[in-house]
Design a protein around this motif. Structure first.
Motif, PDB file in Angstrom:
ATOM      1  N   SER A   1      47.174  44.076  43.714  1.00  0.00           N
ATOM      2  CA  SER A   1      46.659  43.079  44.510  1.00  0.00           C
ATOM      3  C   SER A   1      46.722  43.684  46.041  1.00  0.00           C
ATOM      4  CB  SER A   1      47.611  41.858  44.396  1.00  0.00           C
ATOM      5  OG  SER A   1      49.090  42.101  44.542  1.00  0.00           O
TER       6      SER A   1
ATOM      7  N   MET B   1      43.374  45.762  46.505  1.00  0.00           N
ATOM      8  CA  MET B   1      42.223  44.983  46.325  1.00  0.00           C
ATOM      9  C   MET B   1      41.901  44.233  47.569  1.00  0.00           C
ATOM     10  SD  MET B   1      40.927  46.411  43.579  1.00  0.00           S
ATOM     11  CE  MET B   1      39.350  45.165  43.431  1.00  0.00           C
TER      12      MET B   1
ATOM     13  N   LEU C   1      38.115  34.077  48.595  1.00  0.00           N
ATOM     14  CA  LEU C   1      38.269  35.265  47.529  1.00  0.00           C
ATOM     15  C   LEU C   1      39.578  35.595  47.175  1.00  0.00           C
ATOM     16  CD1 LEU C   1      35.341  37.096  49.368  1.00  0.00           C
ATOM     17  CD2 LEU C   1      35.115  35.814  47.523  1.00  0.00           C
TER      18      LEU C   1
ATOM     19  N   ARG D   1      42.348  34.587  45.845  1.00  0.00           N
ATOM     20  CA  ARG D   1      42.944  34.010  44.344  1.00  0.00           C
ATOM     21  C   ARG D   1      42.154  35.243  43.307  1.00  0.00           C
ATOM     22  NH1 ARG D   1      42.503  28.929  46.608  1.00  0.00           N
ATOM     23  NH2 ARG D   1      44.584  27.844  46.207  1.00  0.00           N
ATOM     24  N   ALA D   2      40.946  35.128  43.358  1.00  0.00           N
ATOM     25  CA  ALA D   2      40.369  35.972  42.190  1.00  0.00           C
ATOM     26  C   ALA D   2      40.615  37.478  42.515  1.00  0.00           C
ATOM     27  CB  ALA D   2      38.778  35.698  41.973  1.00  0.00           C
ATOM     28  N   THR D   3      40.721  37.998  43.969  1.00  0.00           N
ATOM     29  CA  THR D   3      40.957  39.308  44.126  1.00  0.00           C
ATOM     30  C   THR D   3      42.531  39.606  44.017  1.00  0.00           C
ATOM     31  OG1 THR D   3      39.599  39.127  45.898  1.00  0.00           O
ATOM     32  CG2 THR D   3      40.864  40.877  46.006  1.00  0.00           C
TER      33      THR D   3
ATOM     34  N   ASP E   1      44.629  38.390  41.652  1.00  0.00           N
ATOM     35  CA  ASP E   1      44.752  38.391  40.339  1.00  0.00           C
ATOM     36  C   ASP E   1      43.722  38.079  39.293  1.00  0.00           C
ATOM     37  OD1 ASP E   1      45.942  38.295  37.616  1.00  0.00           O
ATOM     38  OD2 ASP E   1      47.517  36.969  38.004  1.00  0.00           O
ATOM     39  N   PRO E   2      42.777  38.885  39.185  1.00  0.00           N
ATOM     40  CA  PRO E   2      41.715  38.515  38.406  1.00  0.00           C
ATOM     41  C   PRO E   2      41.787  37.810  37.042  1.00  0.00           C
ATOM     42  CG  PRO E   2      41.518  40.831  39.384  1.00  0.00           C
ATOM     43  CD  PRO E   2      42.904  40.340  39.461  1.00  0.00           C
ATOM     44  N   GLU E   3      42.827  38.499  36.598  1.00  0.00           N
ATOM     45  CA  GLU E   3      42.828  37.820  35.086  1.00  0.00           C
ATOM     46  C   GLU E   3      43.534  36.285  35.148  1.00  0.00           C
ATOM     47  OE1 GLU E   3      45.635  40.543  32.612  1.00  0.00           O
ATOM     48  OE2 GLU E   3      44.198  42.039  32.946  1.00  0.00           O
TER      49      GLU E   3
ATOM     50  N   PRO F   1      43.531  33.899  38.124  1.00  0.00           N
ATOM     51  CA  PRO F   1      43.331  33.485  39.370  1.00  0.00           C
ATOM     52  C   PRO F   1      44.270  32.007  39.848  1.00  0.00           C
ATOM     53  CG  PRO F   1      41.517  33.199  38.437  1.00  0.00           C
ATOM     54  CD  PRO F   1      42.229  33.860  37.380  1.00  0.00           C
TER      55      PRO F   1
END
Length: 404
Positions: free
Chosen positions: A93, A96, A246, A248-250, A252-254, A256
């Motif tokens: 995390s 990224m 951006l 949340r998805a960045t 923890d992409p799995e 968010p």
């Protein structure tokens, strides 16, 4: 004009100075009663002025704090578990998020749930004082725009050794007010040297109540696995909203939806709104006190009329008109209200100054509260004294002399 009208002398006039002297006669002869009757008005005005001053001063301090710290700080976390400890974020995390366009800096921290800090090894393990131990990156003060009040923060060298930096609240709880070469705390079953004490972090209260250690020593002494539990992200001022969408998805992409992104400045802004709503409540209480004070003035003036019937009858017999008598008692009520208002303004200013200085705020009292407080008090005094003044003017001279 008839001869009778020409022979009738014009009604005597009362100068302002004479009216002032007559209006203060009752106040000068019954000083304790005057003070007590004006006290109700003073309390009401003092409450209004103090609420306005304290609210304005606190809001100015909060807004200045927001301006200094900025509104571009974001925090990223994954919530807390059943035990109240922070959940870990994915290992990638931090890397990224640093690649997101618009992010200026990222500072990871990790709460070490099984590690506690004490003043010494004699303190029972259950008496943690609500303090936490966190692994922190050396970039934390720069990202949070924080300052070290004493000593220094962790660096690349001290982060690998048993060295800690205490948050402001943690230092207070542990009874450490200054940093000396021999200052130590019992942390995780080991002695750690205290390198510094931080100033309060308004945007990160969890840092205030933590003992901070470096990531390397957290791994070597406590088995830290490298996953952060809370990230502090400083974004470009003009791209805060875009970056926050951006994160949340960045992070923890799995999953968010399991990531929480917040902007600490929103909490301070909310405190401004809460202060405004609380001020409205206290202003209402001040208005009630002012109403009670006005009723007290009216009651005292009615009693004064009854006690001074002989004086009223004598003045009427000597040529005073009803308007003169009414003006005397109305002036007395107005003066009483003005004195109560002035006293209330002084009390309110003193309360504001004491609270502002105690909390380190700049003293700010709205000008409208100062002159408005006196004006409202005069109006209340005038309304309260209107009926007693009319009643005094309607007393027949003969009856007033007979019953006085």
């Amino acid at each position: 004009m008839t001869a009778a009208e020409a022979a009738t002398p014009p009604p005597p006039r009362v100068r302002a100075a004479d009216l002032l002297a007559a209006g203060t006669l009752g106040l000068r002869t019954r000083r304790l009663r005057a003070v007590l009757s004006g006290l109700g008005v003073a309390i009401g005005i003092a409450a209004v002025v103090a609420v306005a001053g304290v609210t304005t001063s606190s809001q100015a301090a909060l807004l200045a704090q927001i301006d200094r710290l900025g509104t571009n700080l974001l925090t990223v976390s994954s919530g807390t578990g059943l035990s109240g400890a922070e959940r870990e974020l994915p290992a990638e995390s931090v890397r990224m998020i640093r690649r997101v366009d618009g992010v200026r800096s990222v500072s990871p921290t990790a709460q070490l749930t099984a590690v506690n800090v004490y003043r010494n090894q004699m303190v029972p393990s259950g008496q943690t004082g609500g303090l936490a131990v966190r692994a922190a990156d050396v970039s934390l003060p720069a990202t949070l725009d924080g300052r070290v009040s004493q000593g220094r923060f962790l660096d690349a060298a001290t982060a690998a050794y048993p060295v800690t930096v205490l948050g402001h609240e943690a230092a207070t709880t542990l009874g450490i007010s200054r940093v000396d070469p021999g200052t130590r705390v019992w942390l995780g079953g080991h002695w750690f040297t205290v390198a510094g004490i931080l100033d309060p972090f308004p945007y990160a209260p969890e840092i205030d109540s933590s003992a901070l250690i470096g990531f390397p020593v957290a791994g070597s002494m406590f088995g830290y696995d490298g996953n952060a539990s809370r990230l502090y992200v400083r974004a470009g001022q003009e791209r805060v909203i875009e970056v926050s969408e951006l994160l949340r998805a960045t992070a923890d992409p799995e999953n968010p939806d399991s990531v929480d992104v917040s902007r600490p400045s929103d909490a301070l802004t909310a405190r401004v709104a809460v202060a405004q709503s609380s001020a409205a409540l206290f202003l209402g209480l001040g208005a009630v006190a002012l109403l009670v004070g006005g009723i007290g003035i009216g009651n005292i003036m009615v009693i004064s009329v009854l006690e001074r019937r002989g004086e009223i009858g004598l003045r009427r017999a000597l040529g005073a008109t009803r308007g003169h008598v009414a003006g005397q008692f109305l002036a007395e009520s107005l003066i009483l209200g003005a004195l109560g208002g002035a006293g209330g303004v002084l009390i309110g200013c003193a309360v504001t100054a004491a609270l502002a200085r105690g909390r380190g705020w700049a003293i700010q009292i709205p000008a409208g509260a100062l002159w408005g407080g006196v004006l409202v008090a005069v109006i209340v005094g005038g309304i309260a004294g209107l009926y007693p003044a009319v009643r005094a003017a309607r007393l027949p001279p003969a009856e007033a002399l007979r019953t006085g």
